[in-house]
Structure formats: C-alpha cells, structure tokens
Design an enzyme around this catalytic site. Structure first.
Site, PDB file in Angstrom:
ATOM      1  N   TYR A   1       0.521  -1.159  -0.124  1.00 17.73           N
ATOM      2  CA  TYR A   1      -0.098  -0.236  -0.080  1.00 17.73           C
ATOM      3  C   TYR A   1       1.281   1.370   0.260  1.00 17.73           C
ATOM      4  CZ  TYR A   1      -3.908  -3.822   1.327  1.00 17.73           C
ATOM      5  OH  TYR A   1      -4.441  -4.729   0.902  1.00 17.73           O
TER       6      TYR A   1
ATOM      7  N   ASP B   1      -1.273 -10.751   9.378  1.00 26.23           N
ATOM      8  CA  ASP B   1      -0.251 -11.849   8.764  1.00 26.23           C
ATOM      9  C   ASP B   1       1.160 -12.283   8.778  1.00 26.23           C
ATOM     10  OD1 ASP B   1      -2.884 -13.583   6.691  1.00 26.23           O
ATOM     11  OD2 ASP B   1      -3.097 -11.657   6.055  1.00 26.23           O
TER      12      ASP B   1
ATOM     13  N   HIS C   1       4.679  -6.177  -4.027  1.00 28.46           N
ATOM     14  CA  HIS C   1       3.299  -6.649  -4.621  1.00 28.46           C
ATOM     15  C   HIS C   1       2.597  -5.759  -4.473  1.00 28.46           C
ATOM     16  CE1 HIS C   1       2.656  -7.017   0.413  1.00 28.46           C
ATOM     17  NE2 HIS C   1       4.127  -7.101  -0.338  1.00 28.46           N
TER      18      HIS C   1
ATOM     19  N   TYR D   1     -11.197  -1.890   0.041  1.00 29.99           N
ATOM     20  CA  TYR D   1     -11.098  -0.881   0.713  1.00 29.99           C
ATOM     21  C   TYR D   1     -10.244  -0.829   1.084  1.00 29.99           C
ATOM     22  CZ  TYR D   1      -8.237  -3.909   3.526  1.00 29.99           C
ATOM     23  OH  TYR D   1      -6.744  -5.348   3.930  1.00 29.99           O
ATOM     24  N   ARG D   2      -8.608  -0.466   0.244  1.00 31.78           N
ATOM     25  CA  ARG D   2      -7.164   0.062   0.699  1.00 31.78           C
ATOM     26  C   ARG D   2      -6.561   0.113  -0.886  1.00 31.78           C
ATOM     27  NH1 ARG D   2      -3.842  -3.212   5.132  1.00 31.78           N
ATOM     28  NH2 ARG D   2      -2.366  -1.681   6.259  1.00 31.78           N
TER      29      ARG D   2
END
Ligand code: ADP
Length: 602
Positions: free
Chosen positions: A143, A204, A443, A524-525
């Site tokens: 992000y 995670d 990623h 959502y993000r």
C-alpha cells in the site's frame, strides 16, 4: 545456487522494530531466500528531492531550524534508497515500489520523541509550508510502505522514539500504545508480564505497528480481526499543532478512555483513519480474553468453480458466528507461492502461468492438489467447539470432493500451524514467502469489498483473472470473510527492477479497479498510486463525499501540510494543479502549489 551471506536481522531486544528471538531463524531463512535471487542494488541520491513550492535555500534554512529544535541526530537527509526487506524496511520510500523507486520519495526523515515534539514539527511545517507525512513503522507493504504521496515530503518516523506500551490492563483487557509498538513487541510484552489470559489480534505478518495498521484499517484473524473496530480512544496532533484526545480521553481524570470509544458528542475518530487530518500519537485497543482452548481446521475444495457454492455456504455460518474468526479462503496458487520458490522453477513460459502447472505443483503440498483452502478456527471448550465444528463439517462436505485435512497428519513446520498461531494471536513472519515468485519481488493488491455471496465472489474472480490474462501476470487471491462482507485480496507479485512488469501491474490494477467499480464494488484500501482513482469511484451524488472530506481538510489543515493526497484528499493549495494520478497521467507530481496561502479557500 550459491548462497549469499545473510547479515543478522536486528532483534526486538536491540531495535523497536526488530524480530523476536523466537523467530530469528525463520527471519534469516526468509531473508536468505530474498537475497539469493535479488539482483537490484541500492541507489544513491545525489540530490535530495525537494518538495514543490519551496526553494533550495529556504529548505536548507528550514531543516537547520528543525535540527536546532529536535537535535541534529533526529533529522536525516535522504541520500540513498535501499529497498531492504520487510524486517529492515526503508523509511525513505516504498520498499515495494510499483513505479520508479524515486517517485514517492522523502527529502528528509525526522524522528520526534514525544507528542510535544510532534507538535513542534507540525508548527514548523506550517511556518515553511513543507509537506509532512507520518508513519509509525512504515511496513504498510503493498500500500506504499513508508512513502509519502508527495515527492520531497518530510517523513515523520514516529516509531523509532515513540514506541512505549503505555498500559496493559489485565482486568479490563485493554492496552494503550504509542505508534512504534509492533505486534511482535506487544505480544512479547504480554507474555513477559505473565498476562497469558490476554490475546492480541495479529495480521499475516507481525512487524507492523498496532496503531498504524488500525489507522489504515488492516485486518487480523481472531474474532477481534477488525482492528479499527477494536480501537478505543486516540490522542491526535492536528495539522495546526493542537492536541486532542477522543472519546472519554477528553474528560480530564477519567478512567474509561480505553473502555468506551464514543465519549460525548460527535465521534471524531473516523476522520483520522485512512486520512491526512492528524498525527496519532496514542491509541487504545480492546484485547481478547484467551478462550482457554482453540482448534484450527482446514478444508480443501477441488475446483475453482466451487467458489460460488462455498461462499453461499459460508455467509449464514459466518453471520451466526458458527465460523467464528475472520477466516481465510485461499486459492491454491497462494499456497504454491508460499513455498518461496521463484515462478521460473515451475514455468518458464510467458503469460499467466497455466492452471495445470499450479495444480501439478500443488500435488506436492501437504494437503495435496485442490483449488480452494478454508483455514478456520474454533474457540473455547471442546463441547462448545464440537457443536460448531459438526455443523461446519456437514455444510462444507456438501461440496463434491471437499476434504477435511487432519491436523495430526501435518508436520510441525506446515503452514497450517502458522495459520493456527495467527488465528490465536501469535505473530509470525512466514506469509512473506510468496514475494519470491519473482526476483526483487514486490506486491500490490486489488482489495474490493463485496457481500458474502457466490455470484459476487465469482464476478470479482472473473475480473481479476481477465485482467491478469490481459497483462501477463500471475495472481494470488484470498477471500477474507468479515462478519457481513468480505474483502477479496488479489496479490500481484512483480519484479521491482523490471519497468515493463511494473507498468503492467499498474495497468492491470487500474483495469480491475474500474471493472469492479462499474459493477458496484469498491476497494477497502489501496497503494498510494491508486488513491485518486479509487477516491474517484466513491462518487455518489456528484462526488459529495470527497467534497465533504476536502472541506474538513481545508478547515483543519489550511496550509495543506499534512500528507497531501493521502486517500485522494488534496488540500486547497494543491487542488486543480494536476496532482491526481490516473491511467492517462501516471505522474505522481502536479504543477506546483498555490504560492499564496492567503488565497486558500476556507
Ligand atoms: P505499518 O508499519 O503498521 O504497516 P505504517 O506505519 O506504514 O503501518 O502506517 C500505515 C499508514 O497509516 C501510513 O502510511 C500512514 O498513512 C498512516 N499512519 C501511520 N501512523 C500514523 C500516525 N501515527 N498518525 C497518522 N497516520 C499514520
């Protein structure tokens, strides 16, 4: 392959963001996997990235003043960009950069040591109109990591010096933390204090900030998995330097700050989440009581097309809390990725890896070949668990070919036990391994929200698959099922050193976002590069919500210094100058800022 030497990962006992001793060997192994296939080296920066709207001389004067006020040792110019890896993450830029590494880059990193010093930095930023960007740990991987949205902003790394656990209340099951407290640190402290009756909820990987993750609305996997929902009470430095406490914290001498989130009057907390309206310096959380006993289970389902039926089975069970935790329904490709081997060891061709190669690789996994895996956990005494487990078994086995994997058949180092630890609040570091799908792996995620319905799951799956086919990318999907909604998280792994693959990954994600929005699904993000696009999809009533956010922004931050552009919210100084990123304009920069703050419209 010859192994490169692996310098030791800093320990939690040595560094606020280090690895607990119990996970040191695993961290070294993970790091070794990354280093062994890495080809990208760090880049030197001969010129510091200046924020727009200030000249070199004034900037130097401003930084000298900051050094005077905070101490020179707490202010650093950004002179090199080292992507590092998760446990040794950069605070200068995005360690998983999806465009050039110097696109979202800081000019200077500053380390405030207290709420008062945060106020000092904020007041300084207002005086010079220099953009600042707060991070807690900076491991917001996928992000944007630690990167500011605006090139040349000054990053406030709060974690290095503000990392105290201010309170753990063993009776009320609450805690109060500063920004630099990681899940690793909180967990270890709870164990050290002998509070084994308290659980935390962990994502995670456990290296993120408890406070930062909740602000960005991250999730974990116990019944307390919605981190924002479980927060209670904040202390915030506003963009003009005042400090507020929210909820009961506004009442001097109260003892319910971490117990009742609302206090009196409008609840302000929401405007500080996924936003640029303040710097959060303290935050409280509810902690889950240890249920005494727990039991993980794993079911596998043979076909991709089982998704629809399975999701329809999950919905009523989840809402009724028969499925008790925020569970993961993972595609088998993710499990193959978790082996930590590069894609080239499975397939050397171009285009998305054919399904048959994934299924062939899956045959060697402990659970054997399948398409979907449901990792869940049941909590409490045996008789309570069994009642729920029997219902789950009956329902899941309605899908032809479904299998329950017997945990007793799985070795101690099987990934099943990682999920077992995570769903019982024990932070781990294994999840990262699929980043090695490509050398210099980075990623980004497509993260839409939808109802827990089979046809929605299938629609999103089709969108992701079609776009990945179009852009020759592999994809790792997981459905994360909340109470009444689910997030689909499609991880796309790319080589950070391959501009073509990076461009494809960006275009692919932009395509998915648009396709999803056309069908009524919103993210959502997201990563910094997509915030404008996604803010633009939440445009009901002619963009009324974004306009409302801009109004609040202009009111709280008239000089537009606080994380401009975060979540697509641009302050007046920047608006109308082309700062927004889109498919047709991928530049992260705009054409300057309004030079005369006096003209800022309030
Ligand atoms: P983590 O390392 O926990 O994943 P970060 O420190 O990267 O989290 O924070 C995630 C995002 O949340 C940041 O990019 C920033 O936008 C926001 N954020 C983090 N800490 C703060 C804070 N203390 N105040 C305001 N915003 C913050």
């Amino acid at each position: 392959m010859t192994s490169k030497p692996v310098p030791p990962t800093p320990l939690l006992s040595e560094k606020h963001n280090g690895i607990p001793t119990r996970l040191f060997d695993k961290a070294q192994e993970t790091k070794s996997g990354i280093l062994n296939i890495a080809t990208k080296s760090e880049s030197e920066r001969t010129k510091v990235a200046l924020p727009q709207g200030i000249n070199q001389t004034t900037f130097r004067v401003a930084i000298a003043e900051l050094c005077d006020r905070l101490g020179e040792e707490h202010v650093e110019f950004v002179t090199k960009l080292d992507d590092g890896w998760y446990m040794e993450n950069p605070n200068t830029h995005d360690g998983m950069h999806i465009s050039d590494d110097s696109d979202f880059v800081a000019s200077v990193v500053v380390y405030p040591g207290s709420t008062e010093e945060v106020q000092t930095v904020v007041q300084w930023a207002n005086a010079y109109r220099i953009p600042i960007s707060p991070i807690s740990i900076g491991r917001n991987y996928g992000y944007g990591g630690a990167a500011p949205r605006v090139r040349g902003a000054v990053v406030l790394d709060l974690g290095r010096r503000m990392n105290r656990i201010l309170d753990i209340n063993p009776d009320d099951c609450t805690c109060l933390v500063e920004p630099g407290v990681t899940y690793f640190a909180l967990y270890e402290e709870i164990q050290a204090r002998g509070f084994q009756h308290l659980w935390i909820d962990v994502p995670d990987i456990g290296g993120g900030s408890v406070l930062g993750n909740a602000l960005d609305r991250g999730v974990g996997y116990t019944p307390y998995g919605d981190h924002w929902m479980m927060h209670c009470g904040m202390e915030v430095v506003l963009p003009t330097g005042e400090v507020i406490r929210t909820g009961m914290g506004a009442l001097p001498g109260n003892n319910s700050w971490q117990l009742f989130p609302y206090g009196f009057g409008p609840t302000a907390d929401g405007i500080f989440s996924q936003s640029n309206m303040g710097v959060v310096t303290k935050m409280g959380f509810g902690l889950m009581p240890n249920p005494g006993d727990h039991e993980s289970y794993l079911y596998t389902f043979p076909k991709d097309k089982d998704l629809s039926q399975l999701i329809d089975i999950i919905r009523p069970l989840r809402i009724a809390m028969i499925l008790e935790n925020v569970a993961q329904l993972r595609h088998v490709s993710m499990q193959v990725g978790l082996e930590g081997k590069p894609r080239s060891s499975y397939y050397k061709g171009k285009g998305r890896i054919p399904d048959s190669f994934i299924h062939e690789a899956a045959q060697n996994l402990s659970h054997g070949d399948c398409s979907w895996l449901y990792y869940g956990m049941s909590y409490g005494p045996k008789e309570i668990r069994q009642y729920k487990l029997d219902i789950i078994h009956k329902e899941f086995m309605k899908i032809p070919g479904a299998r329950r994997i017997d945990p007793a058949s799985l070795p101690a180092d099987d990934y099943f036990w990682v999920r077992d630890r995570i769903a019982s609040g024990v932070p781990d570091i294994e999840e990262l391994r699929w980043v090695n799908w490509h050398p210099n792996g980075g990623h980004i995620a497509f993260s839409p929200v939808s109802p827990v319905r089979g046809n929605d799951a299938t629609a999103l799956w089709d969108i992701a698959r079609k776009r990945c086919d179009e852009y020759d990318l592999d994809f790792f999907p997981t459905f994360v099922v909340g109470l009444r909604e689910m997030h689909l998280i499609v991880e796309i792994v790319f080589n950070r050193d391959d501009p073509v693959m990076r461009n494809n990954a960006r275009a692919c994600l932009r395509g998915m976002i648009d396709d999803a929005a056309q069908r009524g699904y919103g993210e959502y993000r997201t990563h910094l590069a997509f915030m404008d696009q996604i803010a633009g999809t939440y445009n009901w009533n002619n963009g009324a919500l974004l306009k409302f956010n801009e109004k609040i922004k202009d009111c709280l931050d008239p000089n537009g210094i606080m994380a401009p552009g975060k979540s697509g919210i641009w302050p007046a100084r920047y608006r109308g100058r082309g700062w927004e990123m889109s498919a047709s304009d991928e530049s992260s920069e705009g054409k300057g800022v309004n030079p005369n703050p006096g003209t800022v419209r309030l």
